[in-house]
Structure formats: C-alpha cells, structure tokens
Design a protein around this motif. Structure first.
Motif, PDB file in Angstrom:
ATOM      1  N   ILE A  59      -4.967   3.043  -0.781  1.00 21.35           N
ATOM      2  CA  ILE A  59      -4.563   2.987  -2.186  1.00 21.35           C
ATOM      3  C   ILE A  59      -3.343   2.084  -2.313  1.00 21.35           C
ATOM      4  O   ILE A  59      -2.349   2.284  -1.616  1.00 21.35           O
ATOM      5  N   SER A  60      -3.403   1.108  -3.195  1.00 25.10           N
ATOM      6  CA  SER A  60      -2.283   0.191  -3.362  1.00 25.10           C
ATOM      7  C   SER A  60      -1.184   0.830  -4.195  1.00 25.10           C
ATOM      8  O   SER A  60      -1.403   1.803  -4.925  1.00 25.10           O
ATOM      9  N   GLN A  61      -0.004   0.259  -4.100  1.00 28.86           N
ATOM     10  CA  GLN A  61       1.053   0.581  -5.042  1.00 28.86           C
ATOM     11  C   GLN A  61       0.662   0.022  -6.409  1.00 28.86           C
ATOM     12  O   GLN A  61      -0.184  -0.876  -6.508  1.00 28.86           O
ATOM     13  N   PRO A  62       1.258   0.509  -7.499  1.00 29.30           N
ATOM     14  CA  PRO A  62       0.933  -0.034  -8.828  1.00 29.30           C
ATOM     15  C   PRO A  62       1.265  -1.522  -8.930  1.00 29.30           C
ATOM     16  O   PRO A  62       2.288  -1.985  -8.425  1.00 29.30           O
ATOM     17  N   ASP A  82      -6.898   7.687 -13.846  1.00 33.45           N
ATOM     18  CA  ASP A  82      -5.816   8.103 -12.948  1.00 33.45           C
ATOM     19  C   ASP A  82      -6.333   9.221 -12.061  1.00 33.45           C
ATOM     20  O   ASP A  82      -6.310  10.391 -12.425  1.00 33.45           O
ATOM     21  N   SER A 102      -6.364   3.602 -10.592  1.00 32.07           N
ATOM     22  CA  SER A 102      -5.698   3.866 -11.862  1.00 32.07           C
ATOM     23  C   SER A 102      -5.737   2.600 -12.693  1.00 32.07           C
ATOM     24  O   SER A 102      -5.814   1.486 -12.167  1.00 32.07           O
ATOM     25  N   ARG A 143      -3.884   0.296  -9.929  1.00 41.23           N
ATOM     26  CA  ARG A 143      -3.873   0.468  -8.469  1.00 41.23           C
ATOM     27  C   ARG A 143      -5.282   0.225  -7.949  1.00 41.23           C
ATOM     28  O   ARG A 143      -6.262   0.672  -8.547  1.00 41.23           O
ATOM     29  N   SER A 149      -1.005  -1.918 -15.939  1.00 43.78           N
ATOM     30  CA  SER A 149      -0.620  -1.387 -14.628  1.00 43.78           C
ATOM     31  C   SER A 149      -1.872  -0.806 -13.975  1.00 43.78           C
ATOM     32  O   SER A 149      -2.612  -0.047 -14.606  1.00 43.78           O
ATOM     33  N   TRP A 181       0.839  -1.197   0.000  1.00 42.24           N
ATOM     34  CA  TRP A 181       0.000   0.000   0.000  1.00 42.24           C
ATOM     35  C   TRP A 181       0.875   1.247   0.000  1.00 42.24           C
ATOM     36  O   TRP A 181       2.024   1.238   0.451  1.00 42.24           O
ATOM     37  N   SER A 182       0.313   2.331  -0.488  1.00 45.79           N
ATOM     38  CA  SER A 182       1.027   3.598  -0.576  1.00 45.79           C
ATOM     39  C   SER A 182       0.966   4.313   0.769  1.00 45.79           C
ATOM     40  O   SER A 182       0.551   3.746   1.778  1.00 45.79           O
TER      41      SER A 182
END
Length: 351
Positions: A41-44, A82, A72, A137, A135, A35-36
């Motif tokens: 929100i997840s990482q890509p 995005d 995204s 998220r 890609s 996660w970010s």
C-alpha cells in the motif's frame, strides 16, 4: 529512501501547481512511490487538479505479474474509496484469478489487469466533478518495484474527435476485406448520439503474421507478454500517432466477435494494452462491433455481466436497462450517462 521519493513526487507534480503562472500541465508522472508499513500500500499521493478538467485518468504501470488498484480515492474533500490496509491488496488476486470479475473490493468501479491499471473518474453521474485536490493510495497484489503512475487531466474543451487506425491482420486478398469507409460509417452512426466523430487516420493490412487466426484467448485476461499484447506491439511498429489501434483478424474463438484490451484502456500507443481486436465480418456487423469494443476501451461496461463465480455485475449507471437494445448489449443505443462517460475519455481530440 522515503524522503528522496517524496522529493521526486513533488518534482513530478510541480507543473500542476502553476495554473496561475502558465497553462497547467495535463499530465504528471510519478516515478517513485513511498510505501506504508504494508509494502503493498502506497503512502497518499496528493495532486491539485488543473481548472476546467473533464476527467482524471490514472495509469499505473509496474511489474508484469502484479495487479494494481486504488486503496483510497478522495477528490474535493470527498472520500470515495477508503479500505482498511491490506483489504484491497488481498482482494486483488482473488477478484482476478478466483472470482473472475477483475473488480476488486470497494465502492469504485475498478478493473484489475496484470502490469497496468487504468482508472477514469468520474465514471457515474452521482460522482463529484473532477476539481480540487485529489488524494489517492495505490495497492499492489504483492510487493515489487515501484510502479510508474501517470495522472492525466484532459481539458474540458469540447473534444469530440476519436482517431482510429484500422489494421487488417489477414492474408486474404484486399478485395475480400471489408470496406474501411463502410465500417467507419456504421460506427460513426452509433457514436453520433454522443456527438463523437471517429476519424480514420490509417488503414493497413498486416500479412504473414501469426495472429490472423486466434483460436484461443488467455485466461482470465490478457497479460503483458500474451499473444494479444504481442499483436498490439506489432501494430505499434507499423503505425504511429494518437489513433487507437483497431485490429481486424480473420477468426476469434467461437462466441467472440471482439475484445478490448482495456476497461478503460491506457491512452498510450506504446502500451501492450492499447487497442481492440475484432473478428472480420461484413461492414454493418463489423462497424457495430467496432463501436462496442471501442466503447469498452473508453470506459463503458456491459449493462449486466454474469461472472464465472455466478455473481452479476452492473455498469454502475442509473439509466441503463438490460433490454438488449443498448450498444453494451446487442443493440446500438447509448444512454445519457453512457454518453457522459464516453466524452470524458482523454483519447478524444478537439475538432
């Protein structure tokens, strides 16, 4: 923890990168997500789509009281969604509970559902083909345990067979129930325009359940522990195989002829959202309702939808009109764009 998560993601997706050595895997599962800074929100997450895929389906399964969506989504170098960090996470609950649309912010047509999120791409003719690098998220309405993410990329192999299991949830005498073959014939006549052949794998009657008469439905939509999900689990215990469960009950609330548990629905028979529910009627009406609700499960929306908040949502397709003749209104017709979307479902099998 972040480094370990990335390693697990890499292992889960490794088969997708072996196209030059062996037939590519058509399903990858990510069981750990980094996660970010915003824990919603997840990482890509990055995937190379196998060659000759007809679609990409994402299925996110997590906490039963959490909504999920795509923050995204980039495919083949083209960004289609995005949103600034937090915008989608903040908008998920509002779209579901307040606005009553279940369609979160952004350009993509998404449908939020508690505990399970299912997304099919492409779902409109102007979108790029499912090829190259993907890609994306994931956003969650609140922090929770890491969800399990399945990435399904069915081959473009001309699959046209739609397996179905018909379950009459009724205490009536069998002679009073609609003829399954007559119902299938009506639905088949509608799906013939798309070249889709429904196949009846099983017909059963479930007697002595508490689900034959459904006098009310959950609001705003079915939850993983609700009565319709319990009905789906009951079907899972009775029928096995890939066929979509079609439950025919004696009664639904006034004004409801049927319900789909997904838009689109997850293609997993063990999911609490695997199936459609229909109100019993004579074969011609029941067959059309079956086609309508199954089309929802495969990914079709109503041509126009008036929401509780007064907003009007369209289906995102450029060749449908609210004239009443379309299957996703009150008729039987399918447009070319609707047919294209139906044929992308991973539920379809080769002949």
């Amino acid at each position: 923890m972040g480094r370990r998560c990335r390693s697990l993601v890499g292992l889960g997706l490794f088969a997708l990168h072996l196209a030059g050595c062996a037939p590519p895997s058509r399903r990858a599962q990510i069981s750990c997500v980094s996660w970010s800074a915003d824990p919603r929100i997840s990482q890509p997450l990055n995937i190379q789509i196998p060659p000759h895929s007809r679609s990409v389906m994402l299925v996110v399964r997590g906490d039963s009281d959490v909504l999920y969506g795509l923050a995204s989504f980039q495919i083949g170098g083209r960004e289609l969604q995005d949103l600034p960090p937090g915008v989608l996470a903040d908008g998920l609950a509002d779209s579901y509970f307040t606005a009553g649309t279940a369609q979160p912010p952004g350009l993509l047509r998404q449908f939020a559902r508690l505990g399970t999120f299912t997304f099919l791409f492409p779902h409109a003719s102007h979108q790029p083909p499912p090829e190259g690098r993907l890609s994306f998220r994931i956003a969650a309405s609140r922090p929770g345990r890491p969800p399990i993410i399945d990435v399904i990329t069915p081959p473009d192999d001309g699959a046209r067979v739609l397996p179905l299991n018909l379950l009459f949830v009724s205490d009536r005498d069998r002679a009073e129930l609609a003829d399954p073959q007559a119902v299938l014939q009506q639905a088949s006549a509608i799906f013939a325009a798309a070249g889709i052949s429904p196949r009846l794998d099983s017909v059963q009657q479930l007697r002595g359940t508490e689900f034959s008469t459904l006098s009310s439905l959950p609001e705003p939509w079915e939850a993983p522990m609700g009565p319709l999900a319990a009905l789906a689990r009951l079907g899972q215990a009775q029928v096995h195989g890939p066929g979509l469960h079609v439950f025919v009950v004696d009664s639904l609330p006034t004004g409801r002829d049927g319900i789909s548990l997904g838009l689109p629905g997850p293609p997993f028979p063990d999911s609490p959202f695997f199936g459609v529910i229909l109100r019993h009627s004579e074969p011609a009406t029941l067959g059309r309702t079956l086609a309508h609700e199954v089309a929802h499960f495969l990914g079709l929306r109503h041509v126009r939808t008036a929401t509780p908040s007064g907003a009007v949502l369209d289906d995102g397709l450029d060749d449908t009109e609210p004239d009443g003749k379309n299957l996703m209104e009150h008729g039987h017709n399918l447009s070319p764009s609707q047919i294209d979307l139906l044929l992308r479902s991973p539920l379809l099998l080769p002949r």
